[in-house]
Design an enzyme around this catalytic site. Structure first.
Site, PDB file in Angstrom:
ATOM      1  N   ASP A 232       0.809  -1.218   0.000  1.00 54.55           N
ATOM      2  CA  ASP A 232       0.000   0.000   0.000  1.00 54.55           C
ATOM      3  C   ASP A 232       0.843   1.268   0.000  1.00 54.55           C
ATOM      4  O   ASP A 232       0.319   2.368  -0.152  1.00 54.55           O
ATOM      5  CB  ASP A 232      -0.932  -0.002   1.223  1.00 54.55           C
ATOM      6  N   SER A 254      -7.546   5.180   0.099  1.00 52.31           N
ATOM      7  CA  SER A 254      -7.848   3.918  -0.569  1.00 52.31           C
ATOM      8  C   SER A 254      -9.306   3.530  -0.317  1.00 52.31           C
ATOM      9  O   SER A 254      -9.833   3.705   0.777  1.00 52.31           O
ATOM     10  CB  SER A 254      -6.939   2.800  -0.047  1.00 52.31           C
ATOM     11  N   GLN A 304      -5.698  -1.724  -6.707  1.00 55.89           N
ATOM     12  CA  GLN A 304      -6.342  -0.840  -5.730  1.00 55.89           C
ATOM     13  C   GLN A 304      -7.061   0.278  -6.455  1.00 55.89           C
ATOM     14  O   GLN A 304      -6.626   0.755  -7.502  1.00 55.89           O
ATOM     15  CB  GLN A 304      -5.298  -0.236  -4.782  1.00 55.89           C
TER      16      GLN A 304
END
EC number: 3.1.2.1
Length: 319
Positions: A232, A254, A304
């Site tokens: 991430d 996110s 993502q």
């Protein structure tokens, strides 16, 4: 959480092999070391908080740790799919509730809910598989890039930027804030763009990455949890690269995160993180990522989508 297959000992040695063995990775000893409260109920602690909300990679990694504790040692995670539903509060711990959705002979599914203040902030489903060899195999080719030994790490690059009078004058707050962060991962960017030349860039970036400290090769599930944390970092920002000369991000979070684990690897060895954004629009951005072992084997694939809200960039930064 032991491994059904250990990574090859020679891959991803980085700067002369393993980090010192007396320096255990803080990701293992602190961030991913959950406190058991009851059966399938755990509490997580915070280590690195980059802003007023929790780092998404920490929540993903901790959730996968919780899920992995509820399966047998002879299965390994092959995928996870997550949604971030509320901002995480860095001032209180996170509770992780695991539901044993299905335990099969080949595949097992675990659902994890992360809770703060009595409300879910994150939901995740992780699937685990018994090792099943297959003659059908293929993968893309790893990009040709300089090895990590030939590149500067982020700390050195920031130090160089701070020595530049023009950059130090324009971005003093931002540069010093980045320099002060105690990020538990090491990063070496491929072809970093000078801050003075942030023009139109492709929505692509690559960097070598590994956990700080030593983890060892005996626990493949833990390496997957560390990779979930790493995945991430700077990921969604890939979608901003073509626009940063014209727009300034004022809100970026996110929405979801997915990972597929293909083959054993060492998260404390250098891996190449190849990131690209095929699309952005509607105040959202989509990013894809691949984590490559240093020997050219594709270890992990990531995807993502996130919210990205921008405003016009001013000619002179006030940072």
């Amino acid at each position: 959480m032991s491994s059904p297959q250990a990574p090859e000992d020679g891959q991803g040695c980085g700067d002369g092999g393993d980090p010192p063995r007396d320096l255990r990775s803080v990701l293992v000893t602190t961030v991913l070391n959950l406190e058991p409260l009851d059966e399938d109920l755990f509490r997580g602690r915070h280590y690195w908080v980059p802003a007023k909300r929790l780092f998404g990679g920490q929540i993903v990694g901790q959730a996968l740790v919780a899920a992995a504790k509820s399966v047998s040692e002879d299965v390994h995670v092959h995928s996870l799919h997550c949604y971030f539903v509320r901002a995480g509060d860095p001032n209180v711990p996170v509770l992780y509730q695991v539901e044993r959705t299905r335990t099969g002979s080949s595949f097992s599914v675990r659902s994890v809910k992360a809770v703060q203040h009595g409300k879910p902030i994150f939901i995740c489903q992780a699937s685990f598989q018994q090792a099943q060899p297959s003659p059908m195999q293929h993968q893309f080719s790893m990009p040709t890039v300089p090895p990590p030994e030939e590149l500067l790490d982020c700390e050195t690059l920031i130090d160089q930027y701070l020595r530049d009078p023009n950059l130090q004058k324009r971005y003093p707050v931002a540069l010093n804030r980045i320099a002060a962060q105690e990020v538990p991962i090491e990063i070496k960017p491929i072809n970093p763009s000078p801050l003075s030349q942030l023009q139109r860039m492709e929505p692509k970036q690559m960097f070598w990455v590994r956990a700080r400290g030593y983890i060892g090769e005996g626990d493949m599930k833990m390496h997957c949890c560390v990779a979930a944390y790493i995945s991430d970092y700077a990921f969604l920002g890939t979608a901003v690269l073509p626009h940063q000369w014209q727009h300034k991000v004022h809100f970026m979070v996110s929405l979801d995160h997915s990972m597929w684990f293909h083959t054993p690897f060492r998260a404390d060895h250098w891996m190449l993180y190849e990131c690209e954004s095929p699309w952005a629009g509607g105040s959202r951005g989509l990013v894809h990522g691949r984590l490559w072992r240093q020997d050219g084997v594709l270890a992990v694939t990531c995807a993502q989508e996130g919210v990205i809200r921008v405003k016009p960039q001013v000619s002179e930064s006030k940072l």
